[in-house]
Design a protein around this motif. Structure first.
Motif, PDB file in Angstrom:
ATOM      1  N   GLY A  39       0.786  -1.226   0.000  1.00 32.90           N
ATOM      2  CA  GLY A  39       0.000   0.000   0.000  1.00 32.90           C
ATOM      3  C   GLY A  39       0.820   1.278   0.000  1.00 32.90           C
ATOM      4  O   GLY A  39       0.271   2.376  -0.012  1.00 32.90           O
ATOM      5  N   LYS A  42       4.220   1.426  -4.426  1.00 30.10           N
ATOM      6  CA  LYS A  42       5.221   0.867  -5.335  1.00 30.10           C
ATOM      7  C   LYS A  42       4.635   0.580  -6.718  1.00 30.10           C
ATOM      8  O   LYS A  42       5.184   0.991  -7.729  1.00 30.10           O
ATOM      9  CB  LYS A  42       5.805  -0.434  -4.757  1.00 30.10           C
ATOM     10  CG  LYS A  42       6.347  -0.306  -3.357  1.00 30.10           C
ATOM     11  CD  LYS A  42       6.847  -1.639  -2.821  1.00 30.10           C
ATOM     12  CE  LYS A  42       5.792  -2.721  -2.662  1.00 30.10           C
ATOM     13  NZ  LYS A  42       4.825  -2.487  -1.580  1.00 30.10           N
ATOM     14  N   THR A  44       1.863   1.678  -8.014  1.00 28.17           N
ATOM     15  CA  THR A  44       1.395   2.917  -8.639  1.00 28.17           C
ATOM     16  C   THR A  44       2.552   3.623  -9.326  1.00 28.17           C
ATOM     17  O   THR A  44       2.435   4.064 -10.472  1.00 28.17           O
ATOM     18  CB  THR A  44       0.764   3.839  -7.573  1.00 28.17           C
ATOM     19  OG1 THR A  44      -0.284   3.116  -6.918  1.00 28.17           O
ATOM     20  CG2 THR A  44       0.203   5.095  -8.191  1.00 28.17           C
TER      21      THR A  44
HETATM   22  P1  ADP Z   1       1.805  -1.174  -3.285  1.00 30.54           P
HETATM   23  O1  ADP Z   1       2.062  -1.637  -4.670  1.00 30.54           O
HETATM   24  O2  ADP Z   1       2.995  -0.518  -2.648  1.00 30.54           O
HETATM   25  O3  ADP Z   1       1.234  -2.227  -2.399  1.00 30.54           O
HETATM   26  P2  ADP Z   1      -0.167   0.529  -4.550  1.00 30.54           P
HETATM   27  O4  ADP Z   1       0.676   1.344  -5.451  1.00 30.54           O
HETATM   28  O5  ADP Z   1      -0.931  -0.584  -5.171  1.00 30.54           O
HETATM   29  O6  ADP Z   1       0.706  -0.003  -3.333  1.00 30.54           O
HETATM   30  O7  ADP Z   1      -1.208   1.494  -3.820  1.00 30.54           O
HETATM   31  C1  ADP Z   1      -0.819   2.700  -3.212  1.00 30.54           C
HETATM   32  C2  ADP Z   1      -2.039   3.406  -2.649  1.00 30.54           C
HETATM   33  O8  ADP Z   1      -2.881   3.845  -3.695  1.00 30.54           O
HETATM   34  C3  ADP Z   1      -2.869   2.506  -1.752  1.00 30.54           C
HETATM   35  O9  ADP Z   1      -3.303   3.262  -0.661  1.00 30.54           O
HETATM   36  C4  ADP Z   1      -4.033   2.121  -2.643  1.00 30.54           C
HETATM   37  O10 ADP Z   1      -5.182   1.891  -1.884  1.00 30.54           O
HETATM   38  C5  ADP Z   1      -4.186   3.330  -3.538  1.00 30.54           C
HETATM   39  N1  ADP Z   1      -4.717   2.983  -4.868  1.00 30.54           N
HETATM   40  C6  ADP Z   1      -4.121   2.185  -5.784  1.00 30.54           C
HETATM   41  N2  ADP Z   1      -4.872   2.095  -6.902  1.00 30.54           N
HETATM   42  C7  ADP Z   1      -5.976   2.868  -6.691  1.00 30.54           C
HETATM   43  C8  ADP Z   1      -7.134   3.215  -7.479  1.00 30.54           C
HETATM   44  N3  ADP Z   1      -7.300   2.732  -8.716  1.00 30.54           N
HETATM   45  N4  ADP Z   1      -8.048   4.042  -6.909  1.00 30.54           N
HETATM   46  C9  ADP Z   1      -7.861   4.538  -5.665  1.00 30.54           C
HETATM   47  N5  ADP Z   1      -6.802   4.257  -4.889  1.00 30.54           N
HETATM   48  C10 ADP Z   1      -5.867   3.437  -5.373  1.00 30.54           C
END
Ligand code: ADP
Ligand code: MG
Length: 353
Positions: A39, A42, A44
Motif C-alpha cells: 500500500g 510501489k 502505482t
Molecule cells: P503497493 O504496490 O505498494 O502495495 P499501490 O501502489 O498498489 O501499493 O497502492 C498505493 C495506494 O494507492 C494505496 O493506498 C491504494 O489503496 C491506492 N490505490 C491504488 N490504486 C488505486 C485506485 N485505482 N483508486 C484509488 N486508490 C488506489
C-alpha cells in the motif's frame, strides 16, 4: 538502455493523494529496487513509469525524454507482473514471441529473437510446451522472455516472485540478477520483501505512504538508516528498538529505558535527558558473561544460528548468534553490546541522531 528520472511525482485518485512528491534518479544500467510495505505506492509508481497510470503532477523522463504524455507502447519499456498472464493455449515460443507478432515483425526476426531469449532463459527445451506443462519458475521465465524479446530500454518488474515458493524465489532471484548482468538493461524492480531488495539491488528506494524514506546501496541503508522506519525495515531479523532516555553516570552517557533497563551508549550528540529510541541489530548482540542481564523467553535454533528472545522487565530484545544455546525459559543470560553498533534515534521525530 536508458537512465530514468522521476521528479516530484504526485498521484491523486480523485481527491485522495497517494503519492506525495517522489524523486528518484536511476542511472543507465542500474538495478533499482522499490521496497516498502503493502500500500505504500510501489505498483502505482511502476505503473506511472509504464504509462499505465496517469501522472497527476511532476515528470518522468526516460533516456532524457519527458514521457508524461507518451503512450505505453512508445516508451520502450517492458513490464513483468506478479501474475505471469501467459496465454494458456499458446506454446512457450508463441507466448514469448507474442509482443513481436503484435508489432507485426517478420516471422524470421520473431524466430530469431525467441530462440535467443529461450537460450538466455534456459527454455530452449520447452519451446513447444504449453504453460500448464511448466513449473512456476519456468512460467515466470516465459514471462521474462516475453519482456526480453522487445529489447526494451528499461525492464519493470512488479513483485515477479511473490507467487513462487521460498526455495524457488531464491533461485529466481539469482537468475534475474544474472540476467541483468548479461543484458545490462536498466531495471526497476518492485517488492515488499527486504531480502529481495538487499540481495538484488544496486540501489534501494525505501518507500512509505507515498513518500521516499531513504535511497541508497543495500549496505548503506543497513549501516546508516536515516530513521527508525528504514532501520526496522532493512535487515532480518529486524533491529531491536527500546524506548528511553539518555542518562549520565560517572561522567559517561548511558541509555536507560522507560522500564529501567540500562544499555551502553557510544559517544553521542544526544543530551542528558533526551528522549531517544535505542536500536541494536540482533546479529550485533553476543551472549556471554558481563553482558546486560536478560531473562530468556524463547530460544529458536535453526542449525546455523540461534535466535534468543529475552526480556528485562517490559523490554524484549532478541539476539542472533552463531553458537548453539540451550538456555531454558526464565534463565538469565548476558547480552553483550558493542557501543559502536548502537543506532540512536530521536524518539519524537524518529530520525537518526
Ligand atoms: P503497493 O504496490 O505498494 O502495495 P499501490 O501502489 O498498489 O501499493 O497502492 C498505493 C495506494 O494507492 C494505496 O493506498 C491504494 O489503496 C491506492 N490505490 C491504488 N490504486 C488505486 C485506485 N485505482 N483508486 C484509488 N486508490 C488506489
Ligand atoms: Mg503492488
Amino acid at each position: 538502455m536508458a537512465n530514468v528520472t522521476i521528479d516530484n511525482l504526485i498521484k491523486r485518485y480523485g481527491s485522495v493523494q497517494v503519492m506525495h512528491g517522489v524523486d528518484v534518479d536511476i542511472e543507465d544500467g542500474e538495478f533499482v529496487v522499490l521496497v516498502g510495505p503493502s500500500g505504500c505506492g510501489k505498483s502505482t509508481l511502476l505503473r506511472m513509469l509504464a504509462g499505465l497510470e496517469e501522472i497527476s503532477d511532476g515528470t518522468i523522463s526516460i533516456g532524457g525524454r519527458v514521457v508524461n504524455d507518451v503512450l505505453p507502447k512508445e516508451r520502450d519499456i517492458a513490464m513483468v507482473f506478479q501474475s505471469y498472464a501467459l496465454y494458456p493455449h499458446k506454446t512457450v515460443a508463441d507466448n514469448i514471441g507474442f509482443p513481436l507478432k503484435m508489432a507485426k515483425r517478420p516471422q524470421a526476426e520473431i524466430d530469431e529473437k525467441v530462440t535467443q531469449a529461450a537460450s538466455i532463459l534456459d527454455l530452449t527445451k520447452y519451446l513447444k510446451r504449453f504453460p500448464k506443462e511448466l513449473s512456476g519458475g519456468q512460467r515466470q521465465r516465459v514471462a521474462m522472455g516475453r519482456a526480453i524479446v522487445r529489447d526494451p530500454q528499461v525492464f519493470l518488474f512488479d513483485e515477479p516472485l511473490s507467487n513462487l515458493d521460498a526455495k524457488l524465489r531464491v533461485t529466481m532471484r539469482v537468475e534475474i540478477k544474472e540476467l541483468h548482468q548479461r543484458l545490462g538493461t536498466t531495471i526497476v524492480y518492485v517488492t515488499h520483501d527486504q531480502i529481495e531488495a538487499m540481495t538484488m539491488a544496486d540501489k534501494i528506494v525505501v518507500m512509505r505512504d507515498g513518500r521516499v524514506e531513504q535511497i541508497g546501496a543495500p549496505l548503506e541503508l543497513y549501516d546508516n538508516p536515516d530513521n527508525t522506519f528504514v532501520a526496522g525495515f532493512i535487515g532480518s531479523p529486524s533491529m531491536n528498538f527500546v524506548h528511553g532516555k539518555v542518562a549520565v553516570r560517572d561522567g559517561a552517557k548511558l541509555f536507560v529505558s522507560d522500564g529501567g533497563l540500562e544499555l551502553p551508549l557510544p559517544e553521542t550528540a544526544a543530551a542528558e535527558g533526551q528522549a531517544v529510541t535505542y536500536g541494536i541489530r540482533p546479529e550485533h548482540i553476543r551472549i556471554g558473561a558481563g553482558g546486560v542481564p536478560m531473562k530468556v523467553v524463547v530460544v529458536e535454533p535453526t542449525g546455523s544460528e540461534t535466535q534468543v528472545f529475552a526480556r528485562s522487565g517490559k523490554d524484549l530484545m532478541d539476539a542472533l548468534v552463531k553458537e548453539r544455546i540451550s538456555a531454558r525459559s526464565g534463565e538469565e543470560l548476558g547480552f553483550l553490546i558493542n557501543p559502536s553498533d548502537v543506532h540512536l534515534f530521536d524518539r519524537k521525530t524518529e530520525t537518526r541522531i
